[in-house]
Design a protein around this motif. Structure first.
Motif, PDB file in Angstrom:
ATOM      1  N   LEU A   1      14.288  62.637  52.275  1.00 42.31           N
ATOM      2  CA  LEU A   1      12.964  63.031  52.761  1.00 42.31           C
ATOM      3  C   LEU A   1      11.916  62.072  52.206  1.00 42.31           C
ATOM      4  CD1 LEU A   1      13.176  66.915  52.272  1.00 42.31           C
ATOM      5  CD2 LEU A   1      13.769  65.576  54.305  1.00 42.31           C
ATOM      6  N   ASN A   2      11.046  61.585  53.069  1.00 41.56           N
ATOM      7  CA  ASN A   2       9.992  60.662  52.662  1.00 41.56           C
ATOM      8  C   ASN A   2       8.955  61.408  51.820  1.00 41.56           C
ATOM      9  OD1 ASN A   2       7.830  58.855  52.465  1.00 41.56           O
ATOM     10  ND2 ASN A   2       8.219  57.990  54.494  1.00 41.56           N
TER      11      ASN A   2
ATOM     12  N   HIS B   1       5.197  66.368  59.370  1.00 45.67           N
ATOM     13  CA  HIS B   1       5.452  65.036  59.914  1.00 45.67           C
ATOM     14  C   HIS B   1       6.936  64.671  59.841  1.00 45.67           C
ATOM     15  CE1 HIS B   1       1.040  64.519  59.507  1.00 45.67           C
ATOM     16  NE2 HIS B   1       1.208  63.645  60.491  1.00 45.67           N
ATOM     17  N   ILE B   2       7.625  65.114  58.787  1.00 44.20           N
ATOM     18  CA  ILE B   2       9.045  64.805  58.654  1.00 44.20           C
ATOM     19  C   ILE B   2       9.844  65.445  59.781  1.00 44.20           C
ATOM     20  CG2 ILE B   2      11.093  65.244  57.244  1.00 44.20           C
ATOM     21  CD1 ILE B   2       9.315  64.935  54.774  1.00 44.20           C
ATOM     22  N   VAL B   3       9.614  66.730  60.012  1.00 44.07           N
ATOM     23  CA  VAL B   3      10.364  67.449  61.044  1.00 44.07           C
ATOM     24  C   VAL B   3       9.918  67.034  62.437  1.00 44.07           C
ATOM     25  CG1 VAL B   3      10.939  69.740  61.953  1.00 44.07           C
ATOM     26  CG2 VAL B   3      10.749  69.385  59.479  1.00 44.07           C
TER      27      VAL B   3
ATOM     28  N   ARG C   1      13.029  79.190  61.871  1.00 47.65           N
ATOM     29  CA  ARG C   1      14.443  79.391  62.175  1.00 47.65           C
ATOM     30  C   ARG C   1      15.330  79.016  60.995  1.00 47.65           C
ATOM     31  NH1 ARG C   1      16.734  76.734  67.597  1.00 47.65           N
ATOM     32  NH2 ARG C   1      15.376  78.351  68.466  1.00 47.65           N
ATOM     33  N   CYS C   2      14.866  78.055  60.194  1.00 44.95           N
ATOM     34  CA  CYS C   2      15.654  77.597  59.050  1.00 44.95           C
ATOM     35  C   CYS C   2      15.290  78.312  57.752  1.00 44.95           C
ATOM     36  CB  CYS C   2      15.493  76.092  58.868  1.00 44.95           C
ATOM     37  SG  CYS C   2      16.198  75.124  60.223  1.00 44.95           S
ATOM     38  N   GLY C   3      14.527  79.392  57.837  1.00 47.22           N
ATOM     39  CA  GLY C   3      14.228  80.194  56.659  1.00 47.22           C
ATOM     40  C   GLY C   3      13.007  79.764  55.893  1.00 47.22           C
ATOM     41  N   LEU C   4      12.180  78.911  56.465  1.00 47.59           N
ATOM     42  CA  LEU C   4      10.916  78.502  55.865  1.00 47.59           C
ATOM     43  C   LEU C   4       9.772  78.903  56.791  1.00 47.59           C
ATOM     44  CD1 LEU C   4      11.937  74.913  54.726  1.00 47.59           C
ATOM     45  CD2 LEU C   4      11.752  76.923  53.266  1.00 47.59           C
ATOM     46  N   GLY C   5       8.631  79.192  56.234  1.00 44.44           N
ATOM     47  CA  GLY C   5       7.503  79.592  57.058  1.00 44.44           C
ATOM     48  C   GLY C   5       6.764  78.403  57.648  1.00 44.44           C
ATOM     49  N   ALA C   6       6.034  78.653  58.708  1.00 42.89           N
ATOM     50  CA  ALA C   6       5.232  77.595  59.327  1.00 42.89           C
ATOM     51  C   ALA C   6       4.132  77.101  58.391  1.00 42.89           C
ATOM     52  CB  ALA C   6       4.625  78.091  60.638  1.00 42.89           C
ATOM     53  N   SER C   7       3.798  77.896  57.395  1.00 42.37           N
ATOM     54  CA  SER C   7       2.762  77.498  56.434  1.00 42.37           C
ATOM     55  C   SER C   7       3.204  76.325  55.565  1.00 42.37           C
ATOM     56  CB  SER C   7       2.405  78.689  55.545  1.00 42.37           C
ATOM     57  OG  SER C   7       3.563  79.156  54.850  1.00 42.37           O
ATOM     58  N   CYS C   8       4.492  75.985  55.607  1.00 43.02           N
ATOM     59  CA  CYS C   8       5.008  74.882  54.789  1.00 43.02           C
ATOM     60  C   CYS C   8       4.692  73.513  55.395  1.00 43.02           C
ATOM     61  CB  CYS C   8       6.521  75.007  54.633  1.00 43.02           C
ATOM     62  SG  CYS C   8       7.072  76.514  53.801  1.00 43.02           S
ATOM     63  N   MET C   9       4.174  73.474  56.601  1.00 44.41           N
ATOM     64  CA  MET C   9       4.010  72.214  57.324  1.00 44.41           C
ATOM     65  C   MET C   9       3.141  71.205  56.591  1.00 44.41           C
ATOM     66  SD  MET C   9       3.648  73.568  61.239  1.00 44.41           S
ATOM     67  CE  MET C   9       3.052  71.963  61.750  1.00 44.41           C
TER      68      MET C   9
ATOM     69  N   ALA D   1      16.179  71.457  59.623  1.00 48.15           N
ATOM     70  CA  ALA D   1      15.162  71.604  60.673  1.00 48.15           C
ATOM     71  C   ALA D   1      14.911  70.279  61.370  1.00 48.15           C
ATOM     72  CB  ALA D   1      13.867  72.146  60.059  1.00 48.15           C
ATOM     73  N   ARG D   2      14.888  69.193  60.614  1.00 49.12           N
ATOM     74  CA  ARG D   2      14.702  67.870  61.211  1.00 49.12           C
ATOM     75  C   ARG D   2      15.851  67.526  62.150  1.00 49.12           C
ATOM     76  NH1 ARG D   2      14.363  62.930  57.106  1.00 49.12           N
ATOM     77  NH2 ARG D   2      16.389  63.831  56.543  1.00 49.12           N
ATOM     78  N   ALA D   3      17.085  67.867  61.749  1.00 46.59           N
ATOM     79  CA  ALA D   3      18.246  67.584  62.593  1.00 46.59           C
ATOM     80  C   ALA D   3      18.228  68.403  63.879  1.00 46.59           C
ATOM     81  CB  ALA D   3      19.531  67.859  61.816  1.00 46.59           C
ATOM     82  N   LEU D   4      17.590  69.580  63.842  1.00 52.35           N
ATOM     83  CA  LEU D   4      17.542  70.456  65.014  1.00 52.35           C
ATOM     84  C   LEU D   4      16.397  70.127  65.965  1.00 52.35           C
ATOM     85  CD1 LEU D   4      18.195  73.932  63.338  1.00 52.35           C
ATOM     86  CD2 LEU D   4      19.814  72.588  64.674  1.00 52.35           C
ATOM     87  N   ALA D   5      15.489  69.256  65.538  1.00 52.49           N
ATOM     88  CA  ALA D   5      14.248  69.035  66.284  1.00 52.49           C
ATOM     89  C   ALA D   5      14.492  68.618  67.726  1.00 52.49           C
ATOM     90  CB  ALA D   5      13.394  67.986  65.568  1.00 52.49           C
TER      91      ALA D   5
END
Length: 377
Positions: free
Chosen positions: A133-134, A141-143, A168-176, A194-198
């Motif tokens: 992860l950068n 931005h990563i996802v 979906r991956c168990g983290l909230g949207a507030s983490c963005m 989550a990045r792999a599922l994008a």
């Protein structure tokens, strides 16, 4: 554009076929990934002019197939070539020889445009949840980077999709708007998932996604991957060095040693009836989650041979207590043996003589094992 290295290896197609033996296919015929005679060599250069002195044979003639919507576990010791296989399939590393077909498309012969489109359907989860992860980019931005690069979504629509993926991956949207260093190792791996599922892929290569995590977190990540597979119909190539991790997660298991697959079968079959001594040694090291039931652990002698100069015959023979003269001279092929299911293939000259506990029994009889723990049952 081609993914083959212009290396003068000097191998013919007949030689490659002889080194790998027959390939395996799914019993239902619905194969999404077909790998044949895959070889990935790395040059060792020396001198002022950087002439090629030798080759590191990281992957040396690997053939397997993955059924659609199923999981193939690829296991073996560190350095056996598992990760190189996964990265070569995605053309992150150029192949030396062999073919890879994904849903009928020849990956190594695709031009830039078709390959770019195909990359949407094949993704990877890296082993290191920190280094992958950068640190200068936010989670959003990563996802969402893949959505922008492939021109799928921008602005508010991209943020909405990223938020849904994190949920979906168990983290909230507030983490963005947070950065990777603000998360734990398990949470960082969820970001990588989550990045792999994008791009809504069909297949994901999981490169030891739980090896850097605590045991309690490993089960959470495995359950998440299992739920995502059931929900989205994903196909996994699950790379691991621990047979215990893939026991209940994989439909099929392939065991690698020194760049080659030495045994491949359904997960149930390979745990019930392992035919290769190396597989039996790996299984003997799997811990039993019951203190009243302990097993005899076999510790192999010697060291893994160098992939620069692998030994003749069976590559495992310098460490194998059951090796005989033909093991030191003749290369074994992946073939079916007596008492095995049709999809069970083993590269061992003595597979017909070997039972599920032959290596353990032999080691107990000769005193070659250490860490012996008897199973009272």
């Amino acid at each position: 554009m081609t993914a083959f290295c212009p290396y003068p290896i000097g191998m013919t197609s007949a030689t490659m076929q002889a080194s790998t033996g027959p390939a395996t296919t799914g019993p239902d015929g619905d194969t999404i990934l077909e790998v044949r005679d895959l070889k990935t060599y790395f040059p060792i250069r020396r001198g002022v002019l950087s002439h090629i002195h030798a080759w590191v044979k990281a992957v040396d003639g690997v053939s397997f197939s993955v059924r659609r919507g199923k999981t193939l576990g690829l296991v073996g010791e560190s350095g056996c070539g598992k990760t190189t296989v996964g990265r070569t399939l995605l053309r992150l590393i150029p192949a030396t020889a062999g073919t890879v077909h994904f849903d009928g498309a020849d990956i190594f012969n695709l031009a830039r445009g078709p390959l770019r489109s195909l990359r949407r359907r094949m993704q990877i989860i890296f082993q290191d949840p920190v280094g992958s992860l950068n640190p200068r980019m936010t989670v959003g931005h990563i996802v969402g980077e893949a959505l922008t690069v492939h021109r799928i979504a921008r602005g508010a629509e991209r943020n909405r999709r990223v938020g849904d993926l994190l949920e979906r991956c168990g983290l909230g949207a507030s983490c963005m708007n947070r950065y990777p260093h603000e998360f734990s190792g398990g949470q960082r791996q969820r970001i990588g998932i989550a990045r792999a599922l994008a791009l809504n892929p069909d297949m994901i290569i999981c490169d030891e996604p739980v090896s850097a995590l605590d045991v309690s977190i490993q089960s959470q990540i495995l359950n998440l991957l299992s739920d995502l597979q059931e929900e989205m119909g994903l196909t996994y190539l699950f790379i691991a060095h621990n047979l215990a991790v893939v026991e209940h997660f994989s439909n099929d298991v392939a065991v690698m040693y020194l760049g080659k697959i030495v045994e491949i079968a359904s997960a149930e079959e390979i745990y019930r009836n392992p035919k290769h001594p190396y597989t039996q040694a790996l299984l003997s090291a799997v811990p039993v989650p019951d203190p009243t039931r302990q097993r005899t652990q076999v510790v192999l002698g010697g060291e893994v041979p160098s992939p620069i100069d692998p030994p003749p015959g069976c590559a495992f023979h310098p460490r194998c207590p059951l090796a005989i003269e033909c093991c030191r001279q003749e290369l074994p092929f992946l073939t079916q043996h007596a008492g095995c299911t049709p999809d069970h293939r083993t590269a061992c000259h003595r597979a017909d003589e070997i039972g599920p506990t032959t290596l353990v029994d032999h080691s107990c009889g000769t005193g070659e094992q250490t860490g012996k723990r008897e199973d009272p049952t």
